[in-house]
Enzyme design. Structure first.
Site, PDB file in Angstrom:
ATOM      1  N   TYR A   1       0.836  -1.196   0.000  1.00  0.00           N
ATOM      2  CA  TYR A   1       0.000   0.000   0.000  1.00  0.00           C
ATOM      3  C   TYR A   1       0.877   1.254   0.000  1.00  0.00           C
ATOM      4  O   TYR A   1       1.428   1.662   1.021  1.00  0.00           O
ATOM      5  CB  TYR A   1      -0.923   0.025   1.214  1.00  0.00           C
ATOM      6  CG  TYR A   1      -1.826  -1.187   1.344  1.00  0.00           C
ATOM      7  CD1 TYR A   1      -2.182  -1.948   0.232  1.00  0.00           C
ATOM      8  CD2 TYR A   1      -2.318  -1.578   2.587  1.00  0.00           C
ATOM      9  CE1 TYR A   1      -3.003  -3.050   0.350  1.00  0.00           C
ATOM     10  CE2 TYR A   1      -3.157  -2.683   2.710  1.00  0.00           C
ATOM     11  CZ  TYR A   1      -3.482  -3.414   1.592  1.00  0.00           C
ATOM     12  OH  TYR A   1      -4.295  -4.528   1.711  1.00  0.00           O
TER      13      TYR A   1
ATOM     14  N   HIS B   1       0.484 -11.992   1.170  1.00  0.00           N
ATOM     15  CA  HIS B   1      -0.320 -11.053   0.392  1.00  0.00           C
ATOM     16  C   HIS B   1      -0.512 -11.510  -1.049  1.00  0.00           C
ATOM     17  O   HIS B   1       0.386 -11.406  -1.877  1.00  0.00           O
ATOM     18  CB  HIS B   1       0.349  -9.673   0.414  1.00  0.00           C
ATOM     19  CG  HIS B   1      -0.563  -8.549   0.024  1.00  0.00           C
ATOM     20  ND1 HIS B   1      -0.175  -7.228   0.060  1.00  0.00           N
ATOM     21  CD2 HIS B   1      -1.857  -8.546  -0.399  1.00  0.00           C
ATOM     22  CE1 HIS B   1      -1.176  -6.461  -0.315  1.00  0.00           C
ATOM     23  NE2 HIS B   1      -2.203  -7.249  -0.619  1.00  0.00           N
TER      24      HIS B   1
END
Length: 320
Positions: free
Chosen positions: A60, A139
């Site tokens: 992010y 992830h």
């Protein structure tokens, strides 16, 4: 369902929300740049309103989200917080060169190696300014077999050593998540966008497998990237323009919500919590106003009749 004891704050606080987490991708400049002061205000608002679960990742903003979250929680009693972050990607600069530990960059690339997991965690700890992670996800691994060989054993080692309290996998696809549930040893899996008012495909195999294996579920992507927040102003489904059929379904659901005097986004965020094994939802916010709305939705009264009316509207079948 309340947060599992192994993932609750070590020092609980009366009045804190136990089933809502703040998604910190937006304060990492997802879609739109966010000023430092606004990022601080967003996290401050979450803390003020009782949110103690924060979900971030190196991906992010190529480290920006973690760095900003770490700055915002500096000085807060760490034992009162639950922090989730992720591994499986490496932060690189504009030339594709890996950045130093704890740094930020221009992008991320996949790295499912054992060493990659350890380096990623080291960088996350530095950016977050903490000595431990409560929940560490793999992830969105592209190659499940590679992940099971390299990255996953490293997560298990970290859990066994007490460096992290819980481990899991976060993905948008049901089938690979189900494989991890059945073939690995996750404490929790995060499913994004597959357990929503429009797409309930996680109920077909993933949720039954999770119940069988005793794996908890955290739901993310509850707005399907916009359409379930505002079907007309943000007609996007899974980051693409939504089809006319999906827009029609979303507006039909919104009409039902309006008829009961409840906002569509509030209903969308609450829907996953009606399913067994779902212990929390994670919703992103980029402003303090969005945080206040999220908390208001967590307290909204939603009658059973509303759920029944929505259940009568067809949902989408996603092809895996």
């Amino acid at each position: 369902m309340a947060f599992h004891p192994s993932r609750r704050p070590l020092t609980p606080q009366a009045g804190s929300l136990t089933s809502v987490g703040l998604g910190c991708a937006p304060i990492g400049n997802l879609y739109t740049p966010v000023h430092e002061a606004d990022a601080d205000a967003t996290v401050d608002a979450a803390l003020d309103r009782g949110i103690r679960f924060f979900d971030t990742a190196p991906h992010y903003g190529a480290g920006v989200s973690e760095l900003r979250l770490g700055r915002a929680i500096a000085g807060v009693d760490r034992d009162r917080l639950v922090i989730a972050t992720k591994v499986g990607r490496q932060i690189v600069d504009a030339d594709g060169v890996a950045v130093g530990s704890g740094g930020t960059g221009a992008d991320t690339i996949g790295d499912l190696s054992r060493d990659g997991v350890l380096r990623s965690l080291e960088g996350s700890l530095a950016r977050l300014g903490t000595d431990r992670i409560d929940l560490l996800y793999l992830h969105d691994p592209v190659d499940v077999d590679e992940a099971l060989r390299g990255a996953w054993p490293a997560l298990e080692e970290l859990r066994a050593a007490g460096v992290v309290r819980s481990i899991g996998v976060g993905m948008v696809r049901n089938a690979p998540l189900t494989r991890f549930v059945l073939e690995a040893s996750p404490d929790v899996v995060m499913v994004a966008g597959r357990l929503t008012l429009l797409d309930r495909t996680a109920e077909q195999e993933l949720l039954p497998a999770a119940r069988e294996q005793g794996v908890d579920i955290i739901a993310a992507g509850v707005y399907n990237s916009g359409i379930l927040a505002n079907p007309m102003a943000a007609p996007y489904f899974d980051y693409h323009a939504a089809s006319p059929e999906l827009i029609a379904r979303a507006t039909a659901i919104e009409a039902v919500c309006d008829s009961f005097g409840v906002a569509l986004p509030h209903v969308a965020a609450r829907f996953p919590l009606r399913r067994h094994a779902v212990e929390a939802v994670v919703v992103g916010a980029r402003t303090s106003a969005e945080v206040h709305d999220l908390v208001a939705g967590a307290a909204a009264v939603i009658p059973d009749e509303l759920w029944s009316a929505i259940d009568a509207i067809d949902t989408v079948d996603t092809v895996e």
